[in-house]
Design an enzyme around this catalytic site. Structure first.
Site, PDB file in Angstrom:
ATOM      1  CB  SER A  36      10.222  -2.061  -9.265  1.00  0.00           C
ATOM      2  OG  SER A  36      11.154  -1.262  -9.922  1.00  0.00           O
ATOM      3  CG  ASP A  50      10.813   2.151 -12.060  1.00  0.00           C
ATOM      4  OD1 ASP A  50      11.064   3.276 -11.557  1.00  0.00           O
ATOM      5  OD2 ASP A  50      11.257   1.097 -11.574  1.00  0.00           O
ATOM      6  CG  ASP A  95      10.438   1.563  -7.312  1.00  0.00           C
ATOM      7  OD1 ASP A  95      10.614   1.509  -8.546  1.00  0.00           O
ATOM      8  OD2 ASP A  95      11.189   0.997  -6.503  1.00  0.00           O
ATOM      9  CG  ASP A 144      14.125   1.532  -8.758  1.00  0.00           C
ATOM     10  OD1 ASP A 144      13.278   1.631  -9.671  1.00  0.00           O
ATOM     11  OD2 ASP A 144      14.539   0.435  -8.341  1.00  0.00           O
TER      12      ASP A 144
END
Length: 430
Positions: free
Chosen positions: A90, A228, A230, A232
């Site tokens: 992440s 960010d 990934d 999410d």
């Protein structure tokens, strides 16, 4: 720290992480027969994915590998499978990696599910394999297109704006610029390569987004968006290049959703309650927000930029959030959308450390004359004109401090008192 943090498994890449991936694959594969697998752009992701997929197949699971996509895209595809695994760390630096675990509804694995995985990973027993019970690995085409179509079904209106998108060298590179173009906007795309070496720290904080802020100002754009690693998470910059705090974005999305109950975390601003919502507070972590949204609430999120829209998925979806924000700003500038939201002084920081004696810390902090306290996640003290939260990080070996107050002077006093007490307690424990 245990095997699982606040968002799956996460650690610096080393031989232990590779061993964990192997055991995780066996553990998940024996429990979930159809697993969808994806990863972000980190240099270590392909290797970890191959270890995971091999172990999953050996355990008897059928695996669908959908390649390099954001976590929200994996969550969308996972609704047709038994589980989803995302190889990502992440917002952590590039030397980290890990695994996120998703249920078909987009929510993270529950505590019970995590405990089952942990037991297998920590066991010294070797898995039992049968040559005639291996699963298969297949590809699943057009996953990004399917996710975009899903989002566009909720937001069909054209949004003719100029938007700057900072993909951060992460998984958003494969979807957000194209989605916003499909919505009718002119997109200036920054850092949209996926070679695994992030152009700036992947956590979308204001200090990491100077390029985005400068480009928004110089290009006379209507909006700036950043993700960010990934995707999410999603944060925003208004047309003047001002970074918008996550607390204000929480209110913007909650109002747009016409939410009566908002689920958020202990570290969100006290201004959220002042905007008239019934607020349900959880421990820090989007998994706790999603779990509570199964029971109540119309919208949820964390001030770090993780937004959960239950009508779409229980996974934080930075892609969907970007599209929703574009839709809102096409009708009213972002600066106007936040103009009536109060802003108080907040300070965040951390110190190196792992274990935390909460009783000792709470006793030490009585000098702040708290009105009440909560041990839901670390310790939170509610004060006359503010609050202080001290908690172990769920992703790094740190102890985090957050303070908020009505004035900068009050905030600094609360923070420095908390920091002094914490350091004193840590030294006494050594």
């Amino acid at each position: 720290m245990g095997l699982f943090g606040t968002s799956g498994i996460r650690r610096v890449v080393d031989d232990r992480l590779m061993e964990i991936a192997l055991k995780v694959g066996f553990s998940v594969g024996k429990r979930y027969r159809r697993v969808v697998l994806a990863g972000d752009s980190r240099t270590s992701t392909p290797a970890i994915k191959r270890i995971l997929s091999g172990a999953l197949v050996a355990a008897g699971a059928d695996v669908i590998d959908i390649g390099l996509v954001p976590t929200p895209t994996l969550a969308f595809i996972a609704r047709d499978f038994d589980a989803g695994l995302m190889v990502t760390a992440s917002h952590n630096p590039a030397e980290y990696n890990g695994i996120k675990f998703l249920n078909p509804d987009g929510s993270a694995f529950s505590y019970l599910q995590q405990q089952e995985i942990t037991k297998d990973v920590e066991s010294s027993r070797s898995p039992s394999l049968k040559w005639d019970s291996f699963g298969q690995i297949n590809a699943f085409p057009c996953t990004v297109e399917k996710h975009m179509e899903h989002i566009l079904s909720y937001l069909p209106d054209k949004c003719r704006l100029k938007v700057v998108v900072d993909c951060g060298g992460g998984a958003a590179s494969v979807i957000t610029p194209w989605l916003l173009q499909r919505m009718g906007s002119r997109v200036i795309s920054l850092n949209d390569t996926t070679h695994g070496f992030f152009p700036h720290p992947p956590e979308p904080l204001a200090e990491n987004l100077t390029g985005l802020i400068q480009t928004v100002r110089e290009s006379d754009a209507d909006l700036g968006i950043a993700h960010d690693g990934d995707a999410d998470r999603m944060v925003a910059v208004d047309k003047h290049g001002n970074f918008i705090s996550g607390d204000k974005m929480l209110v913007v999305f909650a109002r747009a959703a016409k939410a009566d109950k908002v689920v958020t975390t202990l570290d969100a601003s006290m201004s959220v309650e002042e905007m008239g919502f019934k607020v349900i507070r959880t421990a820090i972590g989007d998994n706790y927000v999603s779990e509570e949204l199964k029971r109540q609430g119309n919208f949820g999120g964390e001030p770090c930029g993780a937004w959960v829209f239950p009508e779409s998925s229980l996974c934080p979806d930075g892609i969907y959030a970007a599209a929703r924000l574009l839709n809102l700003v096409s009708r009213q500038p972002l600066a106007e959308l936040i103009s009536d939201i109060p802003e108080y002084s907040m300070k965040r920081g951390s110190v190196a450390g792992g274990g935390l004696n909460l009783s000792l810390v709470e006793e030490s902090l009585q000098c702040l004359n708290p009105l009440s306290s909560s041990l839901l996640d670390g310790i939170k003290l509610n004060l006359k004109d503010g609050w202080l939260l001290i908690r172990p990080s769920g992703t790094e070996p740190k102890i985090r401090l957050t303070a908020e107050a009505k004035t900068p002077e009050q905030c600094e006093t609360i923070y420095q008192t908390g920091l002094k007490c914490l350091k004193s307690c840590l030294s006494r424990e050594k």
